[in-house]
Design an enzyme around this catalytic site. Structure first.
Site, PDB file in Angstrom:
ATOM      1  N   HIS A 148       0.820  -1.185  -0.247  1.00 34.50           N
ATOM      2  CA  HIS A 148       0.474  -0.009   0.000  1.00 34.50           C
ATOM      3  C   HIS A 148       1.059   1.558  -0.424  1.00 34.50           C
ATOM      4  O   HIS A 148       2.335   1.233   0.233  1.00 34.50           O
ATOM      5  CB  HIS A 148      -0.761  -0.273   1.241  1.00 34.50           C
ATOM      6  CG  HIS A 148      -1.785  -1.380   1.384  1.00 34.50           C
ATOM      7  ND1 HIS A 148      -2.795  -1.272   0.667  1.00 34.50           N
ATOM      8  CD2 HIS A 148      -2.054  -2.470   2.339  1.00 34.50           C
ATOM      9  CE1 HIS A 148      -3.652  -2.517   1.087  1.00 34.50           C
ATOM     10  NE2 HIS A 148      -2.958  -2.965   2.100  1.00 34.50           N
ATOM     11  N   CYS A 189      -0.749   2.520  -4.146  1.00 34.67           N
ATOM     12  CA  CYS A 189      -1.162   3.486  -4.750  1.00 34.67           C
ATOM     13  C   CYS A 189      -0.435   5.063  -4.423  1.00 34.67           C
ATOM     14  O   CYS A 189       0.302   4.418  -3.739  1.00 34.67           O
ATOM     15  CB  CYS A 189      -2.712   3.365  -3.640  1.00 34.67           C
ATOM     16  SG  CYS A 189      -3.614   2.679  -3.866  1.00 34.67           S
TER      17      CYS A 189
END
EC number: 3.4.22.34
Length: 334
Positions: A148, A189
């Protein structure tokens, strides 16, 4: 895009090459693979990392030049219906078997990662394998990170890697001549934010799954495991690599069957390694294979180098070069 990335990594780093030798300039290839998450929900990150290891290992990068960081709580997780097995696509092969595990559990931290890049063995002497990148001015480095992210950070299990700390480490590596070329491949991301201010004159290339404002995406939701098996951007380049090497390998298998006259004899040829003495036969066969089948000087076909041992074997076994060349023509031109 996936094909472009595969070619890029091949040209800049040589990551799609399957030759076991180091670069002609005397340097080495180093690889750092990081899955920065834990927990069953994040299955895909460790699956990506394991698959990446299998690719670079199969490419001939020796284990002593690869560092793998992952929490390692997926393969034998209580929720895993196939204990000891991790897959990266539906009905895929096991990517966990044989994978390196240099740093696991609480050792998967930003501090360890940066120390590995710097080659700071003192900083990790009591952690994991203690392995670091001992690179020099002629070496090539590939860094793959999957997890992430958010603006200016990449997540680790219990901490975050901040963009300023990463940039400082890259500048340190450049000024201390730790590489000739370095490639970062970041699956997270808003991962573009980690590299948008990267200097243009330090021989570093970065490709990211998303720009500084957008998400990256998971793929291959598995109903049986109730989680995603991979990340879209990562899976694309890895599957391209798998397919290109499989096609070349299958071609050589067909050539061996035609030369030897049976699958059994072909398998025996492909499973042995004979010493090269019949240079004339081998050089003629090799040149014919490069011209009519796969020119390994094209980055897409560099895996063909790893198949040339089969030509050594048929020459040393006594098969005539004309028969070898005719078999190549049937498979590659037919």
């Amino acid at each position: 895009m996936a094909l472009k990335v595969a070619v890029l990594l091949s040209c800049v780093l040589g990551i799609s090459t399957l030759n076991l030798e180091d670069p002609e300039d005397g340097g080495k290839h180093w690889v750092v693979i990081v899955a920065g998450s834990n927990g069953w929900y994040n299955y895909r990150h460790q699956a990506d990392a394991c698959h990446a290891y299998q690719i670079v290992h199969r490419n001939g990068i020796p284990d002593e030049q690869i560092v793998v960081m992952m929490y390692d709580d997926i393969a034998y997780n209580d929720e895993n219906p196939t204990k000891g097995i991790i897959i990266n696509r539906p009905n895929g092969t096991d990517v966990y078997k044989g994978v390196l595990k240099d740093y696991t559990n609480d050792d998967v931290t930003p501090q360890t990662f940066l120390a590995v890049l710097r080659g700071d063995a003192e900083a990790v002497k009591n952690k994991g394998s203690g392995k670091v990148i001992r690179s020099g001015p002629k070496d090539h480095i590939f860094v793959y990170f999957t997890d992430h992210g958010a603006p200016g950070i990449l997540a680790f299990p219990d901490d975050d890697l901040k963009v300023q700390h990463l940039n400082k480490t890259i500048r340190y590596m450049y000024h201390h001549k730790k590489y000739q070329k370095m490639v970062f491949y970041i699956e997270a991301c808003e991962s573009g934010s980690m590299m948008e201010n990267l200097p243009k004159d330090i021989n570093v290339y970065a490709t990211t799954a998303s720009n500084p404002e957008e998400s990256s995406y998971a793929c291959y939701y598995d109903e049986k495991r109730e989680t995603y098996l991979g990340d879209l951007y990562s899976v694309k380049w890895m599957e391209d690599s798998d397919v290109a090497r499989q096609v070349i390998q299958e071609s050589m298998h067909k050539i061996m069957i035609l030369i030897t006259g049976s699958k059994e004899h072909a398998d025996k040829i492909l499973s042995s390694r004979l010493n090269l003495r019949n240079y004339d036969c081998y050089e003629s066969a090799m040149d014919h294979f490069k011209k009519h089948c796969y020119n390994w000087h094209n980055p897409l076909y560099e895996y063909a180098l790893r198949q040339l041992y089969a030509l050594v074997n048929v020459c040393e076994t006594g098969y005539p070069v004309v028969r070898i060349q005719l078999a190549m023509d049937q498979v590659c031109l037919g």
